[in-house]
Structures are given as structure tokens and as C-alpha cells.
Design an enzyme around this catalytic site. Structure first.
Site, PDB file in Angstrom:
ATOM      1  N   LYS A   1       0.870  -1.182   0.000  1.00  0.00           N
ATOM      2  CA  LYS A   1       0.000   0.000   0.000  1.00  0.00           C
ATOM      3  C   LYS A   1       0.907   1.232   0.000  1.00  0.00           C
ATOM      4  O   LYS A   1       1.908   1.264   0.728  1.00  0.00           O
ATOM      5  CB  LYS A   1      -0.884  -0.023   1.244  1.00  0.00           C
ATOM      6  CG  LYS A   1      -1.929   1.085   1.306  1.00  0.00           C
ATOM      7  CD  LYS A   1      -2.806   0.961   2.565  1.00  0.00           C
ATOM      8  CE  LYS A   1      -3.941   1.976   2.589  1.00  0.00           C
ATOM      9  NZ  LYS A   1      -4.786   1.836   3.799  1.00  0.00           N
TER      10      LYS A   1
ATOM     11  N   SER B   1     -10.107  -0.628   6.860  1.00  0.00           N
ATOM     12  CA  SER B   1      -9.469  -0.424   5.557  1.00  0.00           C
ATOM     13  C   SER B   1      -8.752  -1.636   4.974  1.00  0.00           C
ATOM     14  O   SER B   1      -8.331  -1.591   3.818  1.00  0.00           O
ATOM     15  CB  SER B   1      -8.481   0.740   5.626  1.00  0.00           C
ATOM     16  OG  SER B   1      -9.169   1.959   5.635  1.00  0.00           O
TER      17      SER B   1
ATOM     18  N   SER C   1      -9.793   1.787   2.738  1.00  0.00           N
ATOM     19  CA  SER C   1      -8.893   2.590   1.923  1.00  0.00           C
ATOM     20  C   SER C   1      -7.838   1.775   1.180  1.00  0.00           C
ATOM     21  O   SER C   1      -7.252   2.261   0.216  1.00  0.00           O
ATOM     22  CB  SER C   1      -8.180   3.617   2.797  1.00  0.00           C
ATOM     23  OG  SER C   1      -7.322   2.964   3.715  1.00  0.00           O
TER      24      SER C   1
END
Lengths: 496, 480
Positions: A82, A181, A157
Site C-alpha cells: 500500500k 481499511s 482505503s
């Protein structure tokens, strides 16, 4: 077992065996995945940065280790991070215009440990700006599309990391989870995702959103793969005071523990508002566990309904000050020709932060201001303790708690973007787990209209091994985790 | 002016003399090139986290014990939020609601000899900010982050002080404590200890407190007194002419001896304090506190009493020599290797004539204690006179000499004590001054000194004065 390097959905044990046998090399595997990303990612938008050259150089180094017979469990395993984890020498954007020009001068502990374990980093995945969002529509780099239906969101997210695994771009990836997330996009993309106990994994080098809630975790195609990867990330880190002072954990140790005798708590507050299709999928999954010998026990988590409001006080409060360092002075975006320091701050921040981030900074600044602290932040902390106590009480009578990960399947792009409350309620079942600092896992347990449905397992403090064991045993009996979306690319050629 | 009561509280910021910063492993050494002692943590880079340097707890606890305070078993770091270029994270990590030290007190001695107890509200740990450099950048501002993250102990007194003199006496006492406990190097010129003075005035003792102003960053005891006196005068003038004192932050300008408003929007500042989520609460148990108590160096008062006792010094001299720890250590080395009262004289008169007691820094003293002791011993064993000793001290100070004995030897400064060497000189001096000799013999015995002086002059000061004295007297008496 497939030995075809072109087969995109191979789990870690298969890749391990093929690499060790020399069926294919890490370089071949890496090249294959990079080509697959080249072919399909224009439709998915899972990656912000591909580190092609670094990945190939890394692959060669891992091939050399394998040739010398020095391979560990993760040697040569391709991974994506990420884009909120700092990666030395590689752009680290946090999905924001603010850091579009930022090359991290150091690597996060997570990245450092996984590279040391032999993982080959393919690139950095897309996310909601500074991890704020539940649909991945708040990225400066555009939304990520759900590989199961590109008209739909992947969740957020960590949408890019979930989509990358679902799309067969990489077997595993990392994410962060502040209010859901990891688990929510895992659910929407049909992959297995786990957020460990707060403090299990070091936050050093992980760009902060809400420090007391942020926790790193992983996405994989099975609980077993997640366990192998997460184990390599755990362990005390002197650079993070909130990291638990325990040695690295072997989270694979309970994979073979049978479900029989497992006491599974079903919280009424998480089940009562589900629509009939979601209820049915949950019931099917729970029946499966029961048939394997688990005992289902109804439990109550009475303060659940206060979790989302408390979260939307605490998280913005922490983010409002965590994001103060983005002032245009030392790194990141700086506005053109500032008149003075005040103008530099105002315009740099106004021009470089997106709407959702600005909104949360404003909310957080308000709730921390003089005269409001007690009514908001202090009150929210009290609720946080009550929610923690709810879980403590429940774990007196159950070993794990099973619940939906989110209220439904992936929704359409744009569907909730203008409705904050509807968007925030996406995380209604995941947020309490962050507030209590407990481990939570999401695994695919079915589909509705060809879109994956996830079930969440919540565990006791530091009890990730049991969660992963229960999920693995479930996956031994079902094959929802093996389901693959069909990717279509713009030129209309068939799937690779 | 006599019916105004002055009310003063001090906030003293002491830089802790730890090797590294409070939340990073970077050196705290003063004077490095700008921004060479700032890590990613000090620069507030994305993803970095603070980790507390545990040495700061020890220093804070030692201070707390030194002022008989309560050591809180659980203290919490908070974020104080504001934007400023020398504050990289946009917040300062400090302690607000739960400081590490609370409820202490110290006794200061007033001018009339009485003592007064000054209460210390709290002492908390925090990080220093960087420095904004407004000069040298032609309209722009430079930022040096070397100081960012230097550990500070902020010591807050109750508004117990009633005059500028009381305030500076209190500040000197805190300075003495900080240096003796090895918490702070006490170098005020480098900003290691800075004072903020909260000053207000009121008509009658029991009236509510007047509106106060805070004069910040005062870095000498003299300036502290001057700033307070200026501020008191100013406030009284404002009030007596019917005005109101504005609550504000002011800055003292020593060049003009005045205070000026620094920020006008002080009351509008909202720092949005909240607990720092990146750090756990600081938990300290009794055994930790006791271990520090056992290791605590001698307190200044204890040291002063010991000096009085062991070295037979007056209270006043012992006080002078015990205030500053580096000075006290130096003196003690000299005094244990030579005659203590001579040592006291030499250190107080000669050494402190050249280097300030408050900013005593061994780096500025070129004479090792052992050499000063040797010098004193050479006086005691009559090898040199006190006068010669002073010239040797001068040579040592100017680094023209490094060894006392070698210098005496090389320069031929050894005292002449042998009568066979001195007698002919005495005889010739008396012969050359028949008039004075006659007056002496007629009863003007004060003239003895004249003859001794002449002999000393003749021998370049090397003659043993006592010996000369005896010789002159017996010679004059004998030939009379």
C-alpha cells in the site's frame, strides 16, 4: 498443483515449490506478473507506482539465494505495498497530491522485514488519500475499480492492495486498517485480509492517519498465505513505542486446529440490520462452521451503535494533528510564489489536500478546540473503553466472534460519494474492532449477484493464530476463497 | 508605588544535559552547523515516530527529589498544536494534565537573612523547538532544526515571588540545583536555562491577582531583574493613569532595557492539547525513584555544610564555592591536595576573578586543579612567595606555563631562604640607606618594612620575606 508460471492464482506454497524445484524462476514469475499488470491495470488502477527495475533486480537476487538452497518461506515471493508504507528511494504518495513529489528516504519496518525475508516488491498500490475513505474514490490518482465488476468500488482505503490480489497481480499485498481499511476491501474483492492486534506490527514508516487506530496487515488468497506473510511482519520494534514488546510470532501454529469445540459468538447487534441475502450468506457460513463442530453462541455487544460516532471524533482529531507536518516547508507540495509563511501554509494545504482529508482535518480541529474537548474527544474515549469492555465480556464465553465484514457487497462507483453518512456506515462492523485494538479477519464466504461477500472473524487480544486457524479450517471445507474474477482488458483480448 | 504589591511566577526552561535528543538518537551538542543535527524524526518526516530517551525520566525525577516534590507514577505526553516554521511536526510534544513532577518547594534566603518558601507547581518534560534565524537572509527567514527535540524540563513556580530580587534569588537557586544534580549544564548564554516571568501588580495584598504579562526567554539573572522591574513600573504606570494591563506575551530587549509585546493574539491561541497517541504513558515505580534517590549527588546545601566543616571555611566562602557543581568539584580537588583555606582564597579570588561563577565552565579554565594545588603547596613549603605565586598563576592562565614546578625551575623563581645568600644583601642595603637606619634605631621601627621591601626588590621577589624580616631586624639591632 499447477507448475505454469502463467497461472496467476497460485498460493504461496505452490509458488514456493515451483521456485525451489526450478520449475520457473523468480525473474520469470516477476516478469509474468508485471506483464499481467501492464495488460490489465489500466482498467483496475490498482498501482500508483510500479518498481519494475528494482523488482527484477530483486528477483535475480532471490533466484541466487534459491539456487544456493538458502530459500526461506518468503524468498522470491512477489508482493505489493500500500502506498502508505515508506519505501526507500521509491515514491511514497499516500494517495495525495501533497506527496506526489515525495521519495521516501527510508523504508518502513514492514517493508524492511518483508524484503529481508525475500519478498520482491512489484510496486505501490492505490489508496484513499492518507487512508481516509471506504471506496478508494478519494485518491489523487483516481479510483481503483473492483476486479469483479469494474463499475464497482473495491472498498477502501486499501483498495489497490485488495484489487491487486483479487486481479492476480500478486499473490499477497500489505495494507493498513484504521476503521476497516483492510477487512472491508478484502470482503468486497473476495480475498482474505487480516488486521492484527493494535501494536502487533510496527507503525514505523507507515504514514499516520489516526495513530491510536492505525495497524498494518495483509491481503492474501487464503488464510494460510496470510498467516505466513503476517508472521514475517510481527515482532517488537524499538522505533515504535506502541509496538508490542513480543518477539516475532508464528501465526501458522493453529492452522491445523480443528473447528470442533470452537465457541463462535454471534453478536445480535451485527446481524439484526442485514438484508435477507446478506443474512442468508452469513447463515450458510455459520452452518458450515457448526457442521465442522463449532458451537454458535448468541452474544451482545451493547455499545456497538456508538462506535461509528466515537470513531468519527477520534480519527479526525488524531489526523488533524498528524497531518500538520504537511506544511510545504520541508517536503511535499509547496504552492507557487507564497507571499509569506501564512500564505505558504494556507495555499499549500488547500491546493494539495483533497476534500475528504480537508473535511476530517476541520472536524478534528473543531473537536479538539477549547471548550469542545470534553464534549467530543473525551466522551469518545469513554465510549472506546465501553466498547472494549463489551468485547472483554463477550470473550469470557466465546473464542472468536463471527459477523459480517460490511453491510453488503461492493457498491457502484459514485453511488455513495456524496453521502458521507452512508459511506461512513460501510465501516459499522469493522470500526468497533479498531476501537478495541483487537485482531479482525475477513474471508470470502459466498457471493450475491456475482459479487463477493465477506465474513469477519474477531479474536481476542494477540489471538491472530486462532483467527487464521479458524479461517483456514473453513477454507479447507469451502472454495469461495478460490473464486476468481474474469478480467477484461480494453483491447478485448482474452484473459491471460 | 509603595501600596502596590508585585506578584511574580517563573517558568524556567532547563535543557537536560542528555547526550541525545528526547525523541530521537541525534546529538544535542551546541554550536553545530545548521541542520546537521536533525534526523528524520526531528524533521517530522512522514511515517516517523518519537521514542522517548529514558535518560530524561531520570533527570526529571532527580530534580523532583531535589525540590521535595511528588513524583507522579504515571505521567502523560500531550501534543500542543500550532504552526510555526521551526516546529516541524506542527505540534510540540509536552506534558499538560499529567506532568512527571508536581508540588515541590524550595527555600530561598531573603536580603534580611530570613528564609521564604517558594512553591513549585510542576515540572514537566517537553521537546525544544528549532530556531528561526531572521538575520542574514535578506528578508527571508532561515530555520535551524538542530535544537528541535532537545529535551527540556519546564519548571513552573507558584506566583509566590514578590520582587525582582526574590525572583532572581529563586532562579539562581534553581540554577544551582540543576547544575549540582547534573541535570542541566546551566550555560545561560547558550540558552541552556531560560526564564519566562509572569508579572502582575495589585493594590492590596488580598485583592484578586491583577492581569499578568509573560516576558519570555530571559537568559541572565541580571536581565531577569531588569525585565521584571521594567514590567512592574510599566504596569503601575498603565494602571495609575487609568488604563488596563493587556494579557500578552512580551519580549525583553536588554539593549534598550525594555519589554515589548511579542504576540498580540495570545489570548486567541488555542493549542488543542490532547494525549500524544504515539507514546505510551510514562510509568515510574517506587523502586525506580528510590534507585535515583540513592544515586543522587550531594545537594548544594549539603555540600556547603560539608565544605564549612571539612575545610574550615566561612559559610559565605563555602556558599560561593558550592553553588556551581563544576566549580565545587574543581575547588574540592584543589582543597584536598593543598591547604584548604589557601585553596579557597586562590579559587575565589584569582580564579573567579577571571571566570564567572554562574557560567563556570572547565573548558575555560586552563589550569588543572592539580597544578593549582601544587602552586599552593609551593607557597606552604616556602619554596615561593605569594607574590611570585601570582605571577606563576598568570603564566599558567595565559598558557605560558603548564607545570608549576618546571616553571619555577626554568625561571629560577625559587625563594632564597639561605641566610648566607641573603645576609650580604641585607648588609649592603642597610649600608646604602644610613639615614633610614638611623631613624629606625631612633625608634621609627615602621621603617623595617622599607628595608625588607628593598631586599625583596633586590632579589627580584625571590627572597623569603620572613627570613628577610628576621635578618634585617637582627642586623639593624646588632649594628645599632
Amino acid at each position: 498443483m499447477t507448475s505454469d508460471v502463467n497461472s496467476p492464482y497460485q498460493d504461496l506454497s505452490v509458488i514456493r515449490e515451483n521456485l525451489d524445484r526450478g520449475t520457473y524462476s523468480c525473474r520469470e514469475l516477476t516478469e509474468t506478473l508485471l506483464s499481467r499488470i501492464d495488460l490489465h491495470d489500466s482498467n483496475i488502477n490498482a498501482f500508483i507506482t510500479l518498481s519494475r527495475d528494482e523488482a527484477l533486480a530483486g528477483a535475480d537476487a532471490q533466484d541466487a539465494l534459491i539456487a544456493r538452497g538458502e530459500a526461506g518461506p518468503l524468498t522470491g515471493i512477489p508482493i505489493a505495498h500500500k502506498d502508505i508504507f515508506c519505501t526507500e528511494g521509491v515514491k511514497t504518495s499516500a494517495g495525495s497530491r501533497m506527496l506526489d513529489n515525495f521519495t521516501a528516504p527510508y523504508s518502513a519496518t514492514v517493508v524492511e522485514r518483508l524484503e529481508a525475508a525475500g519478498c520482491v516488491t512489484l510496486g505501490k498500490t492505490n489508496l484513499d488519500e492518507f487512508a481516509m475513505g471506504s471506496s478508494n474514490e478519494n485518491s489523487f490518482y483516481g479510483p481503483v475499480k473492483n476486479p469483479w465488476a469494474t463499475s464497482h468500488v473495491p472498498g477502501g482505503s486499501s483498495g489497490g492492495s485488495a484489487a491487486a490480489v483479487a486481479a492476480g497481480f500478486c499473490p499477497v499485498s500489505t495494507g493498513t486498517d484504521t476503521g476497516g481499511s483492510i477487512r472491508q476491501p478484502a470482503s468486497m474483492c473476495g480475498v482474505t485480509g487480516i488486521k492484527p492486534t493494535y501494536g502487533r506490527v510496527s507503525r514505523w514508516g507507515m504514514i499516520a492517519f489516526a495513530s491510536s487506530l492505525d495497524q498494518a496487515g495483509v491481503f492474501a488468497r487464503s488464510a494460510r498465505d496470510a498467516a505466513v506473510l503476517l508472521s514475517a511482519m510481527t515482532g517488537a520494534d524499538p522505533r515504535d513505542s506502541t509496538c508490542i514488546n513480543e518477539p516475532a510470532a508464528d501465526l501458522t501454529r493453529e492452522l491445523n486446529t480443528q473447528l470442533s469445540g470452537l465457541r463462535v459468538g454471534i453478536p445480535e447487534q451485527y446481524m439484526s440490520d442485514l438484508d435477507s441475502q446478506m443474512s442468508d450468506r452469513m447463515a450458510d457460513a455459520l452452518r458450515e462452521m457448526e457442521q465442522a463442530g463449532a458451537t454458535l453462541i448468541d452474544i451482545s455487544l451493547p455499545h456497538t451503535r456508538y462506535a461509528v460516532p466515537a470513531y468519527y471524533v477520534i480519527a479526525p482529531a488524531e489526523c488533524s494533528t498528524n497531518l500538520s507536518r504537511y506544511d510545504g516547508v520541508r517536503f511535499g507540495y509547496r504552492c507557487e510564489d507564497p507571499a509569506d509563511i501564512e500564505d505558504l501554509y494556507k495555499r499549500s494545504r488547500s491546493e494539495a489536500f483533497g476534500d475528504e482529508v480537508k473535511q476530517r482535518i476541520l472536524v478534528g480541529t473543531f473537536t479538539l478546540s477549547a471548550g469542545y474537548y470534553d464534549a467530543y474527544y473525551h466522551k469518545a474515549q469513554q465510549i472506546r473503553r465501553l466498547i472494549h469492555q463489551d468485547f472483554d465480556a463477550a470473550f469470557n464465553s466465546v473464542d472468536v466472534i463471527a459477523a459480517p465484514t460490511c453491510p453488503g457487497t461492493a457498491f457502484q462507483l459514485g453511488e455513495k460519494i456524496s453521502d458521507n453518512i452512508a459511506m461512513y456506515l460501510q465501516d459499522i462492523y469493522t470500526i468497533p474492532v479498531n476501537l478495541a485494538g483487537l485482531p479482525g479477519l475477513s474471508m470470502p464466504v459466498g457471493q450475491i449477484d456475482d459479487l463477493p461477500v465477506g465474513m469477519q472473524l474477531i479474536g481476542r487480544y494477540l489471538d491472530e493464530a486462532r483467527l487464521l486457524g479458524a479461517a483456514h479450517q473453513f477454507q479447507q471445507r469451502t472454495d469461495w476463497h478460490l473464486a476468481q474474477p474474469t478480467l477484461k482488458h480494453t483491447t478485448g483480448a482474452s484473459d491471460v | 508605588m509603595s501600596d502596590w504589591q508585585i506578584v511574580i511566577g517563573l517558568e524556567i526552561h532547563a535543557q537536560l544535559n542528555t547526550r541525545s535528543k528526547i525523541f530521537s538518537a541525534v546529538s544535542t551538542a551546541f554550536g553545530a552547523e545548521p541542520n546537521t543535527q536533525a534526523s528524520l524524526v526531528d524533521l517530522g518526516f512522514p511515517g516517523v515516530l518519537p521514542v522517548t530517551n529514558e535518560a530524561v525520566y531520570e533527570k526529571a525525577v532527580a530534580f523532583g527529589l531535589g525540590v521535595s516534590a511528588q513524583i507522579n507514577h504515571r505521567s502523560v505526553f500531550d501534543r500542543k498544536n500550532y504552526f510555526y516554521p521551526d516546529l516541524p511536526k506542527g505540534y510540540q510534544i509536552t506534558q499538560l494534565a499529567d506532568p512527571i513532577v508536581e508540588h515541590g518547594n524550595v527555600d530561598i534566603e531573603l536580603a534580611d537573612g530570613s528564609t521564604k518558601t517558594i512553591h513549585i507547581t510542576r515540572a514537566h518534560l517537553e521537546e525544544d523547538a528549532g530556531k528561526s534565524l531572521h538575520e542574514d537572509y535578506a528578508g527571508e527567514t532561515g530555520v535551524d532544526l538542530n535544537r528541535a527535540g532537545t529535551p527540556l524540563l519546564e519548571i513552573v513556580s507558584e506566583p509566590d515571588l514578590r520582587s525582582a530580587e526574590e525572583a532572581s534569588t529563586y532562579a539562581r537557586l534553581i540554577h544551582k540545583l540543576l547544575t549540582s544534580l547534573d541535570i542541566c549544564d546551566g550555560n545561560m548564554a547558550e540558552g541552556s536555562m531560560r526564564c519566562d516571568a509572569n508579572v502582575s501588580v495589585r493594590r492590596y495584598k488580598n485583592h484578586p491577582l491583577g492581569t499578568r504579562t509573560e516576558t519570555k526567554n530571559i537568559n541572565s539573572f541580571r536581565f531577569l531583574e531588569q525585565a521584571i522591574n521594567y514590567e512592574v513600573e510599566r504596569q503601575i504606570q498603565v494602571l495609575e493613569s487609568g488604563g488596563r494591563v493587556t494579557q500578552e506575551t512580551r519580549l525583553y530587549d536588554p539593549d534598550r532595557n525594555e519589554t515589548r509585546p511579542m504576540r498580540s493574539k495570545e489570548t486567541a491561541m488555542d493549542y488543542r492539547y490532547f494525549p500524544e497517541p504515539d507514546l505510551l504513558p510514562v510509568v515510574i515505580d517506587d523502586s525506580y525513584v528510590e534507585a535515583i534517590r540513592e544515586r543522587l549527588p550531594e545537594m548544594p546545601d549539603e555540600k556547603r555544610e560539608r565544605f564549612e566543616r571539612a575545610f574550615e571555611l566561612t559559610t559565605e566562602d563555602a556558599e560561593t564555592l558550592s553553588t556551581n557543581r563544576a566549580l565545587a568539584d574543581y575547588f574540592e580537588q584543589v582543597a584536598t591536595a593543598s591547604e584548604p583555606r589557601l585553596a579557597s582564597n586562590w579559587v575565589r579570588v584569582e580564579l573567579l576573578g577571571r571566570v564567572s561563577k554562574d557560567n563556570f565552565d572547565m573548558a575555560q579554565v586552563p589550569i588543572p586543579a592539580s597544578e593549582l594545588a601544587t602552586l599552593i603547596n609551593r607557597i606552604s613549603d616556602d619554596m615561593i612567595s605569594g607574590k611570585i605565586a601570582k605571577t606563576i598563576f598568570e603564566a599558567l592562565w595565559n598558557r605560558e606555563a603548564s607545570s608549576v614546578d618546571a616553571y619555577i625551575e626554568a625561571e629560577g623563581l625559587k625563594q632564597v631562604s639561605d641566610s648566607s645568600d641573603l645576609a650580604p644583601i641585607v648588609t649592603s642595603i642597610i649600608a646604602a640607606n644610613p639615614k633610614q637606619a638611623e631613624q629606625y634605631r631612633a625608634g621609627k621601627t615602621k621603617l623595617l618594612g622599607f628595608f625588607v621591601g628593598q631586599v625583596m626588590k633586590e632579589t627580584g621577589g625571590r627572597a623569603n620575606p620572613k627570613q628577610v624580616n628576621d635578618l634585617v631586624r637582627s642586623e639593624l639591632d646588632a649594628t645599632g
